[in-house]
Scaffold this motif. Sequence first.
Motif, PDB file in Angstrom:
ATOM      1  N   ALA A   1     -45.011  26.471  48.189  1.00 38.20           N
ATOM      2  CA  ALA A   1     -44.179  25.254  48.216  1.00 38.20           C
ATOM      3  C   ALA A   1     -44.478  24.390  46.985  1.00 38.20           C
ATOM      4  O   ALA A   1     -43.566  23.818  46.388  1.00 38.20           O
ATOM      5  CB  ALA A   1     -44.429  24.474  49.496  1.00 38.20           C
ATOM      6  N   ASP A   2     -45.764  24.290  46.590  1.00 38.16           N
ATOM      7  CA  ASP A   2     -46.128  23.562  45.370  1.00 38.16           C
ATOM      8  C   ASP A   2     -45.440  24.180  44.160  1.00 38.16           C
ATOM      9  O   ASP A   2     -44.897  23.492  43.306  1.00 38.16           O
ATOM     10  CB  ASP A   2     -47.651  23.594  45.133  1.00 38.16           C
ATOM     11  N   THR A   3     -45.480  25.495  44.119  1.00 40.35           N
ATOM     12  CA  THR A   3     -44.898  26.212  42.981  1.00 40.35           C
ATOM     13  C   THR A   3     -43.383  26.056  42.940  1.00 40.35           C
ATOM     14  O   THR A   3     -42.815  25.827  41.873  1.00 40.35           O
ATOM     15  CB  THR A   3     -45.263  27.709  43.048  1.00 40.35           C
ATOM     16  N   GLU A   4     -42.744  26.160  44.080  1.00 40.43           N
ATOM     17  CA  GLU A   4     -41.290  25.993  44.124  1.00 40.43           C
ATOM     18  C   GLU A   4     -40.892  24.594  43.661  1.00 40.43           C
ATOM     19  O   GLU A   4     -39.927  24.436  42.920  1.00 40.43           O
ATOM     20  CB  GLU A   4     -40.766  26.262  45.535  1.00 40.43           C
ATOM     21  N   ALA A   5     -41.657  23.584  44.084  1.00 41.67           N
ATOM     22  CA  ALA A   5     -41.365  22.207  43.661  1.00 41.67           C
ATOM     23  C   ALA A   5     -41.509  22.080  42.148  1.00 41.67           C
ATOM     24  O   ALA A   5     -40.657  21.469  41.477  1.00 41.67           O
ATOM     25  CB  ALA A   5     -42.296  21.233  44.374  1.00 41.67           C
ATOM     26  N   TYR A   6     -42.573  22.667  41.576  1.00 43.29           N
ATOM     27  CA  TYR A   6     -42.788  22.628  40.124  1.00 43.29           C
ATOM     28  C   TYR A   6     -41.633  23.315  39.392  1.00 43.29           C
ATOM     29  O   TYR A   6     -41.075  22.769  38.439  1.00 43.29           O
ATOM     30  CB  TYR A   6     -44.118  23.304  39.774  1.00 43.29           C
ATOM     31  N   ILE A   7     -41.260  24.491  39.849  1.00 40.06           N
ATOM     32  CA  ILE A   7     -40.192  25.249  39.189  1.00 40.06           C
ATOM     33  C   ILE A   7     -38.865  24.491  39.272  1.00 40.06           C
ATOM     34  O   ILE A   7     -38.127  24.425  38.285  1.00 40.06           O
ATOM     35  CB  ILE A   7     -40.078  26.673  39.778  1.00 40.06           C
TER      36      ILE A   7
ATOM     37  N   SER B   1     -34.604  17.466  26.126  1.00 40.35           N
ATOM     38  CA  SER B   1     -35.885  16.813  25.905  1.00 40.35           C
ATOM     39  C   SER B   1     -37.072  17.563  26.494  1.00 40.35           C
ATOM     40  O   SER B   1     -38.203  17.334  26.094  1.00 40.35           O
ATOM     41  CB  SER B   1     -35.861  15.382  26.466  1.00 40.35           C
ATOM     42  N   THR B   2     -36.827  18.446  27.439  1.00 38.13           N
ATOM     43  CA  THR B   2     -37.924  19.198  28.057  1.00 38.13           C
ATOM     44  C   THR B   2     -37.677  20.687  27.871  1.00 38.13           C
ATOM     45  O   THR B   2     -36.627  21.200  28.243  1.00 38.13           O
ATOM     46  CB  THR B   2     -38.033  18.878  29.558  1.00 38.13           C
ATOM     47  N   PHE B   3     -38.656  21.350  27.302  1.00 35.88           N
ATOM     48  CA  PHE B   3     -38.575  22.787  27.060  1.00 35.88           C
ATOM     49  C   PHE B   3     -39.662  23.428  27.918  1.00 35.88           C
ATOM     50  O   PHE B   3     -40.847  23.314  27.605  1.00 35.88           O
ATOM     51  CB  PHE B   3     -38.778  23.085  25.581  1.00 35.88           C
ATOM     52  N   ALA B   4     -39.267  24.057  29.027  1.00 39.86           N
ATOM     53  CA  ALA B   4     -40.229  24.610  29.982  1.00 39.86           C
ATOM     54  C   ALA B   4     -39.921  26.078  30.217  1.00 39.86           C
ATOM     55  O   ALA B   4     -38.788  26.428  30.560  1.00 39.86           O
ATOM     56  CB  ALA B   4     -40.156  23.835  31.293  1.00 39.86           C
ATOM     57  N   TYR B   5     -40.933  26.894  30.039  1.00 41.27           N
ATOM     58  CA  TYR B   5     -40.729  28.334  30.147  1.00 41.27           C
ATOM     59  C   TYR B   5     -41.856  29.009  30.920  1.00 41.27           C
ATOM     60  O   TYR B   5     -43.006  28.563  30.891  1.00 41.27           O
ATOM     61  CB  TYR B   5     -40.657  28.970  28.756  1.00 41.27           C
ATOM     62  N   ALA B   6     -41.507  30.104  31.574  1.00 40.21           N
ATOM     63  CA  ALA B   6     -42.500  30.976  32.178  1.00 40.21           C
ATOM     64  C   ALA B   6     -43.039  31.874  31.069  1.00 40.21           C
ATOM     65  O   ALA B   6     -42.281  32.347  30.219  1.00 40.21           O
ATOM     66  CB  ALA B   6     -41.866  31.818  33.271  1.00 40.21           C
ATOM     67  N   VAL B   7     -44.337  32.091  31.070  1.00 42.15           N
ATOM     68  CA  VAL B   7     -44.970  33.010  30.119  1.00 42.15           C
ATOM     69  C   VAL B   7     -45.168  34.320  30.868  1.00 42.15           C
ATOM     70  O   VAL B   7     -45.809  34.356  31.915  1.00 42.15           O
ATOM     71  CB  VAL B   7     -46.331  32.464  29.626  1.00 42.15           C
ATOM     72  N   CYS B   8     -44.592  35.401  30.332  1.00 41.41           N
ATOM     73  CA  CYS B   8     -44.651  36.695  31.006  1.00 41.41           C
ATOM     74  C   CYS B   8     -45.274  37.751  30.107  1.00 41.41           C
ATOM     75  O   CYS B   8     -45.016  37.784  28.898  1.00 41.41           O
ATOM     76  CB  CYS B   8     -43.249  37.149  31.401  1.00 41.41           C
ATOM     77  N   VAL B   9     -46.082  38.593  30.707  1.00 43.45           N
ATOM     78  CA  VAL B   9     -46.655  39.743  30.014  1.00 43.45           C
ATOM     79  C   VAL B   9     -46.264  40.969  30.822  1.00 43.45           C
ATOM     80  O   VAL B   9     -46.549  41.043  32.021  1.00 43.45           O
ATOM     81  CB  VAL B   9     -48.191  39.637  29.892  1.00 43.45           C
TER      82      VAL B   9
ATOM     83  N   LYS C   1     -37.541  31.035  37.202  1.00 43.78           N
ATOM     84  CA  LYS C   1     -36.684  31.441  38.321  1.00 43.78           C
ATOM     85  C   LYS C   1     -37.432  31.066  39.597  1.00 43.78           C
ATOM     86  O   LYS C   1     -38.667  31.161  39.636  1.00 43.78           O
ATOM     87  CB  LYS C   1     -36.456  32.955  38.331  1.00 43.78           C
ATOM     88  N   LEU C   2     -36.717  30.653  40.615  1.00 48.64           N
ATOM     89  CA  LEU C   2     -37.393  30.336  41.883  1.00 48.64           C
ATOM     90  C   LEU C   2     -38.160  31.540  42.426  1.00 48.64           C
ATOM     91  O   LEU C   2     -39.169  31.391  43.104  1.00 48.64           O
ATOM     92  CB  LEU C   2     -36.388  29.820  42.910  1.00 48.64           C
ATOM     93  N   ALA C   3     -37.702  32.731  42.079  1.00 40.04           N
ATOM     94  CA  ALA C   3     -38.382  33.954  42.522  1.00 40.04           C
ATOM     95  C   ALA C   3     -39.787  34.091  41.923  1.00 40.04           C
ATOM     96  O   ALA C   3     -40.586  34.891  42.398  1.00 40.04           O
ATOM     97  CB  ALA C   3     -37.540  35.171  42.159  1.00 40.04           C
ATOM     98  N   ASP C   4     -40.108  33.280  40.899  1.00 34.65           N
ATOM     99  CA  ASP C   4     -41.441  33.320  40.279  1.00 34.65           C
ATOM    100  C   ASP C   4     -42.499  32.603  41.105  1.00 34.65           C
ATOM    101  O   ASP C   4     -43.690  32.691  40.807  1.00 34.65           O
ATOM    102  CB  ASP C   4     -41.399  32.666  38.886  1.00 34.65           C
TER     103      ASP C   4
END
Length: 104
Positions: free
Chosen positions: A43-49, A59-67, A12-15
């Motif tokens: 800004a780096d993080t928003e671009a990555y997300i 083809s791309t499986f991208a997830y945030a890892v949360c604890v 999520k962009l909020a991450d």
Amino acid sequence: MKIKEVILRKWKLADAQELSHLLSNPNILKNLRDGIPYPYTEADTEAYIKVMLDADENSTFAYAVCVEGIVVGSIRAVRQLCRENKTQRTLNNREVRKYEKTAL
């Protein structure tokens, strides 16, 4: 030892704020792959997300890892076409076309 619940979920962009805070920590950054800028800005993080959210879901499986609901990392896998399989399919397609021409 208590094991905490780890959840993989869509980004999520909020991450961006949580992830940029983590990646601006030099002790964390030194354990990651090369090429991550320091300091890692929001800004780096928003671009990555955004790149992860816009990626082809087939083809791309991208997830945030949360604890415990907090972003602690990222995981990504990219499906690639095996060169051997692609070559074999090309050869098979040629054979099919050759057969179709002779059958006509």
